[in-house]
Design a protein around this motif. Structure first.
Motif, PDB file in Angstrom:
ATOM      1  N   ARG A 108       0.797  -1.225   0.000  1.00  0.00           N
ATOM      2  CA  ARG A 108       0.000   0.000   0.000  1.00  0.00           C
ATOM      3  C   ARG A 108       0.828   1.273   0.000  1.00  0.00           C
ATOM      4  N   LEU A 109       2.062   1.207   0.457  1.00  0.00           N
ATOM      5  CA  LEU A 109       2.883   2.404   0.574  1.00  0.00           C
ATOM      6  C   LEU A 109       3.365   2.877  -0.788  1.00  0.00           C
ATOM      7  N   GLN A 110       3.419   4.195  -0.937  1.00  0.00           N
ATOM      8  CA  GLN A 110       3.880   4.832  -2.168  1.00  0.00           C
ATOM      9  C   GLN A 110       5.013   5.805  -1.837  1.00  0.00           C
ATOM     10  N   PRO A 111       5.837   6.163  -2.830  1.00  0.00           N
ATOM     11  CA  PRO A 111       6.868   7.195  -2.593  1.00  0.00           C
ATOM     12  C   PRO A 111       6.237   8.464  -2.026  1.00  0.00           C
ATOM     13  N   GLY A 112       6.862   8.990  -0.996  1.00  0.00           N
ATOM     14  CA  GLY A 112       6.355  10.192  -0.347  1.00  0.00           C
ATOM     15  C   GLY A 112       5.492   9.934   0.861  1.00  0.00           C
ATOM     16  N   ASP A 113       4.973   8.709   1.014  1.00  0.00           N
ATOM     17  CA  ASP A 113       4.195   8.372   2.205  1.00  0.00           C
ATOM     18  C   ASP A 113       5.090   8.368   3.434  1.00  0.00           C
ATOM     19  N   GLN A 114       4.473   8.551   4.583  1.00  0.00           N
ATOM     20  CA  GLN A 114       5.227   8.560   5.843  1.00  0.00           C
ATOM     21  C   GLN A 114       4.708   7.488   6.798  1.00  0.00           C
ATOM     22  N   ILE A 115       5.653   6.884   7.516  1.00  0.00           N
ATOM     23  CA  ILE A 115       5.361   5.964   8.611  1.00  0.00           C
ATOM     24  C   ILE A 115       5.813   6.658   9.886  1.00  0.00           C
ATOM     25  N   LEU A 116       4.909   6.945  10.786  1.00  0.00           N
ATOM     26  CA  LEU A 116       5.235   7.637  12.030  1.00  0.00           C
ATOM     27  C   LEU A 116       5.539   6.622  13.126  1.00  0.00           C
ATOM     28  N   ILE A 117       6.639   6.833  13.827  1.00  0.00           N
ATOM     29  CA  ILE A 117       6.975   6.032  15.007  1.00  0.00           C
ATOM     30  C   ILE A 117       7.516   6.977  16.075  1.00  0.00           C
ATOM     31  N   SER A 118       7.370   6.611  17.325  1.00  0.00           N
ATOM     32  CA  SER A 118       7.863   7.494  18.384  1.00  0.00           C
ATOM     33  C   SER A 118       9.335   7.219  18.666  1.00  0.00           C
ATOM     34  N   HIS A 123      13.479  -1.626  18.815  1.00  0.00           N
ATOM     35  CA  HIS A 123      13.937  -1.868  17.447  1.00  0.00           C
ATOM     36  C   HIS A 123      12.952  -2.708  16.636  1.00  0.00           C
ATOM     37  N   ALA A 124      12.202  -3.577  17.295  1.00  0.00           N
ATOM     38  CA  ALA A 124      11.219  -4.402  16.591  1.00  0.00           C
ATOM     39  C   ALA A 124      10.116  -3.566  15.972  1.00  0.00           C
ATOM     40  N   ASN A 125       9.935  -2.334  16.461  1.00  0.00           N
ATOM     41  CA  ASN A 125       8.925  -1.441  15.901  1.00  0.00           C
ATOM     42  C   ASN A 125       9.582  -0.276  15.160  1.00  0.00           C
ATOM     43  N   ILE A 126      10.837  -0.465  14.791  1.00  0.00           N
ATOM     44  CA  ILE A 126      11.556   0.526  13.978  1.00  0.00           C
ATOM     45  C   ILE A 126      12.087  -0.116  12.701  1.00  0.00           C
ATOM     46  N   VAL A 172       3.387   0.511  26.053  1.00  0.00           N
ATOM     47  CA  VAL A 172       4.194   0.804  27.237  1.00  0.00           C
ATOM     48  C   VAL A 172       5.663   0.717  26.829  1.00  0.00           C
ATOM     49  N   SER A 173       6.434   1.749  27.128  1.00  0.00           N
ATOM     50  CA  SER A 173       7.851   1.763  26.774  1.00  0.00           C
ATOM     51  C   SER A 173       8.636   0.748  27.585  1.00  0.00           C
ATOM     52  N   ASN A 174       9.477  -0.034  26.882  1.00  0.00           N
ATOM     53  CA  ASN A 174      10.281  -1.038  27.577  1.00  0.00           C
ATOM     54  C   ASN A 174      11.458  -0.423  28.317  1.00  0.00           C
ATOM     55  N   VAL A 175      11.762   0.842  28.066  1.00  0.00           N
ATOM     56  CA  VAL A 175      12.891   1.516  28.725  1.00  0.00           C
ATOM     57  C   VAL A 175      12.410   2.479  29.797  1.00  0.00           C
ATOM     58  N   GLY A 360      22.426  -1.862  29.019  1.00  0.00           N
ATOM     59  CA  GLY A 360      22.613  -1.748  27.583  1.00  0.00           C
ATOM     60  C   GLY A 360      21.673  -0.727  26.989  1.00  0.00           C
ATOM     61  N   HIS A 361      21.452  -0.835  25.670  1.00  0.00           N
ATOM     62  CA  HIS A 361      20.567   0.115  24.986  1.00  0.00           C
ATOM     63  C   HIS A 361      19.130  -0.385  24.935  1.00  0.00           C
ATOM     64  N   HIS A 362      18.897  -1.606  25.413  1.00  0.00           N
ATOM     65  CA  HIS A 362      17.551  -2.171  25.539  1.00  0.00           C
ATOM     66  C   HIS A 362      16.808  -2.208  24.197  1.00  0.00           C
ATOM     67  N   CYS A 363      17.542  -2.432  23.124  1.00  0.00           N
ATOM     68  CA  CYS A 363      16.961  -2.430  21.772  1.00  0.00           C
ATOM     69  C   CYS A 363      16.221  -1.125  21.497  1.00  0.00           C
TER      70      CYS A 363
END
Length: 405
Positions: A108-118, A123-126, A172-175, A360-363
């Motif tokens: 479904r994604l096209q050039p110029g589309d954005q995926i927002l993440i916090s 890392h599993a959600n990045i 819920v943030s793991n960090v 560590g960096h906790h992923c």
């Protein structure tokens, strides 16, 4: 009537052991939860008495295995407040988010589309979003957070008004332990036609989760963090998404008919469950769900809130210690550093005192970069922990702090 938390703690065989000659203080439940005897026994019983493949044999063992496996799906669905047919069983949140990224998003994604993440994402959600963005021409855009670790809702609102197509956010943030306002976020996203993908890895083990009331499009969980076996988890999605999505992995079980000319795929959720699953693992997860439900997730949430309040006060009294993440609504996670001490050195020495916590960096590399640190130590509490353990952990931290000074 209050719970007998000591009796509940006694149901975990591993928590009675010692390490390096010291009683174990396990403060790493955000990494993986320990398993109560009921879960261990359920897995053992399956292999001893019922071991067979699922959905393939008409003999008694095959029937028993299939009924137990599908029974676990039903238990998990009720635990999450959803219908069984909307719940795909998989190896965990990482697999679940990849399934959404490749089967739903990529076509479904096209050039110029954005995926927002916090900025607080695991890392599993990045990484899955970065991979599909590279292939589609879309871009991954971070949503800002405050120093407290809370999500910047104004920044989110602005970015939802752009070319955003997907919002991927942790419950819920793991960090930091931050509990994000998922209902409000999903409401904002729906207003702008943005699809929401929620990582529930750190929510489902620690608080009641009613997915149907959240208003999201996808919700992922990991079984091993909720007292179940490793290699288990699930992805919930709206049925219209399942119907529209092509299979991500092909093989046995996910088909109705295979010919060289064409294949007819099975109905959801089985369309997305190719191959032999982790049968024993999911039976164990079903046992974990029964066990947690018998305690009560609201009671678990309240107990962990009490432990967090107690631990925060004790940690704040340690000279030179800084806690990262001060959200008004947070889970029982304390990520911290001590002035002049590297996180890995601190954790290594604490291990010698019997305190198991993660360093560590906790992923979550982007979150570490935001705070300008390479790593933190993370003490993640669960309902089986005690105030006495917190006191002994604090004494150990103070001892190690003096050693490293």
């Amino acid at each position: 009537m209050s719970k007998d938390w000591q009796a509940i703690r006694n149901e975990f065989p591993l928590l009675s052991r010692s390490v390096h000659g010291k009683p174990l203080i396990y403060l790493d439940s955000a990494n993986t939860a320990q398993k109560p005897a009921a879960v261990i026994e359920a897995v053992d019983e399956f292999y001893r008495l019922h071991n067979a493949n699922v959905s393939r044999a008409v003999h008694a063992l095959g029937t028993e295995a299939t009924e137990a496996y599908e029974g676990a799906r039903g238990k998990l669905a009720r635990f999450l407040g959803v219908q069984s047919d909307d719940l795909v069983l998989c190896s965990g949140t990482t697999m679940a988010i990849n399934l959404v990224a490749y089967s739903f998003a990529l076509p479904r994604l096209q050039p110029g589309d954005q995926i927002l993440i916090s900025r607080m994402e695991h890392h599993a959600n990045i990484v899955p979003w970065q991979l599909v963005a590279e292939r589609s021409g879309a871009s991954v855009v971070p949503v800002e957070i405050f120093e407290s670790g809370e999500l910047d809702l104004d920044d989110l609102q602005r970015k939802l008004q752009g070319p955003a197509k997907i919002l991927a956010l942790t419950h819920v943030s793991n960090v930091l332990g931050t509990v994000n306002p998922i209902r409000e976020v999903c409401r904002l996203a729906r207003k702008h036609g943005v699809v929401t993908v929620i990582d529930g890895s750190q929510a489902a083990p620690h608080r009641p989760v009613d997915i149907a009331s959240l208003g999201c499009d996808f919700y992922a969980i990991t079984g091993h963090k909720m007292c179940g076996p490793t290699g288990t988890g699930a992805l919930w999605a709206r049925q219209e998404h399942w119907q529209a999505m092509p299979p991500f992995i092909g093989g046995g079980e996910m088909i109705k008919e295979v010919r060289f000319e064409r294949t007819v795929f099975n109905d959801p959720p089985h369309k997305f469950e190719a191959g032999t699953p982790n049968i024993a693992g999911f039976i164990g997860l079903g046992a974990a769900v029964d066990w947690l439900s018998a305690i009560g997730m609201s009671e678990i949430e309240q107990r962990e809130r009490e432990l967090l309040e107690y631990a925060t006060a004790r940690f704040d009294a340690i000279s030179g210690l800084r806690v990262y993440g001060r959200a008004a609504e947070k889970a029982a996670i304390l990520s911290f550093l001590i002035e002049g001490a590297h996180a890995h050195d601190l954790a290594t020495l604490l291990d010698l005192e019997g305190v198991a916590l993660r360093s560590g960096h906790h992923c979550a590399h982007p979150l570490m970069h935001y705070f300008g640190v390479p790593a933190t130590c993370r003490a993640s509490l669960a309902f089986w922990n005690t105030e006495d353990e917190i006191d002994r952990a604090v004494a150990a931290i103070d001892k190690v702090r003096t050693m490293l000074a």
